[in-house]
Design an enzyme around this catalytic site. Sequence first.
Site: not given
Length: 456
Positions: A210, A244
Site C-alpha cells: 500500500e 497517502c
Amino acid sequence: MDHLRELLAKQKAFFHEGKTRETPVRYERLRLLRDAIRRYEPDIITALRKDLNKSEYETYLTELGVIYEEIKYVMKHLKTWTKPKRVKTPLMLFGSRSYICPEPYGVSLIISPWNYPFQLTVSPLIGAIAAGNCVVLKPSELAPHTAKVINQMLTGIFESEFVAVVEGGVETSSALLDLPFDHIFFTGSTRVGKIVMEKAARSLTPFTLELGGKSPVIVTEDAHIDLAARRLVWGKFINAGQTCVAPDFLYVHEKVKEALIIRMKTEISRAFGENPLVNPNYTRIVNEQHFARLSGFLNDGKVIYGGQKDEEKLLIAPTLLDEVTWEMPVMQEEIFGPILPVFSYQEIDEVIQVIREKPKPLALYLFTENRETGKKVIESVSFGGGAINDTLVHLATPYLPFGGVGPSGIGSYHGKFSFDCFSHQKGIVKQSTKIDFPFRYHFSQSGLKLLKKMMK
C-alpha cells in the site's frame, strides 16, 4: 536478530496447531481487539497528540472511527466468508463437486507507517485475524508513543505466539524482511515498497504493498465551487496533508480558477483560523527531516496563500502555490504535507494526457456536475480509487477495495477485501468414485473424439 527468528518459529508452530483457524475463535479475538481499543481510547488519543499533535476530532475521525466500523463489518460477515464456496463444475468432470476454500497464509508480517499510526496498523491486523493468521506487527518508530500503546494493548489480550509487536527502526524492519514469513503487508513510500518487493521476491513470499503517489484533483467549469472548495480543503489539509490519498495537485478550469481559490482561502481560514500556527489542534509535521523537505517546496512557484512556518513546533500553514511547473522539485515527488500546487486548464483532455504520462496515482478526485465527464475521466485514467465530488471518502467504506495500482501499490484491503488479502483461495474438486468415464484415459479408443466434443 536471533530473537526475531525464534519469534517467527514459535508463531509458525502455534499456527500449525490449528488454533487460529476455527471461526468462533477468530470472532472472539476480534471481539477482544474491539473491546481493548475501547478501553485504550484515552491512551490512543494522548499518544497521537504527542506524536503528531492530532486533535481528538481528527483522531476519532481518521483513526478510531474507521477501525470500529471495520471490526463491526468483519465480525458481522466472518462466518459467511470462512465457509467453502461451492462453484460450478465443467461437463467433463461430471459427477464431481468444486469448492473454493479460503485458508490463511500462515504468519503475516505487517509493517505500518507513521502518518496514521494506529489505523494503518490495526486495520490490516483485523483482516489478518479474520483470515486466521498469526501476525508480527512492526509499527513505525516515527510515532513512538502510538507504537508503545499498541504494544501494551495487544500484549494484554493476545499471546505473543499469535500476535506480537516488534518495535524498532529501519534495522529491525530490514531484519524482519529477511525472515521467511508467509505473507508481507507493507504500507509506506514507493521507494521503500521497492525494497520490500525485492526482499519478498527472494523467497517468493506473497505480499501486499500500500504505497502512494501524486494524486490529482480536477475541478471542471460546471463544478459546485463552494462544495468543491470545502471538501478539497478538508481532504488536503486534514492531518496536515500527511495522507497517502491526499490531493497532491489541483487542475482547475481557467474560467473558475479565481473563484475556487477565493473559496478555498475562506475554507482554510474557517477550518484552521486566520493563523493556523497558533491553532492548538493543527497537526504538525512528523519530524525535522520532513519539515525541511516541505519547507524547500515553498520556494517553488508563487505562494498565493499560507506559506508560514514554525521550525521549532514543526508547523507549516496550509499553503496554495501558483505558477508551478512540472520541472520544479515540488512536482517531482509526493508532497505529503500541507502544500497544494494549482494548475489551470482549458480542455479536460489536456489533464487526462498529463496524468496518463505520470506514474499511476493512488487516488484521483473529480469535481463535476456532468455525468459524461465523470465517465470519461474514470475510463481514461488508471488509478487506485477515488471519488467524484468529494475527497478521501472512498477509503472509509468497507464495501470498497482500497489499494493502488503499479507504482501506487499492489493488492487491496478493507472489509471482505482484507479477508481475501490475507487468505489463499484453495481450489478443490471432490470427485465421485461411482462414475469413471473411460474417455479420459490413454487406453480409450474413442477418447479423443469425445474430448473434442465435450471441450469445444
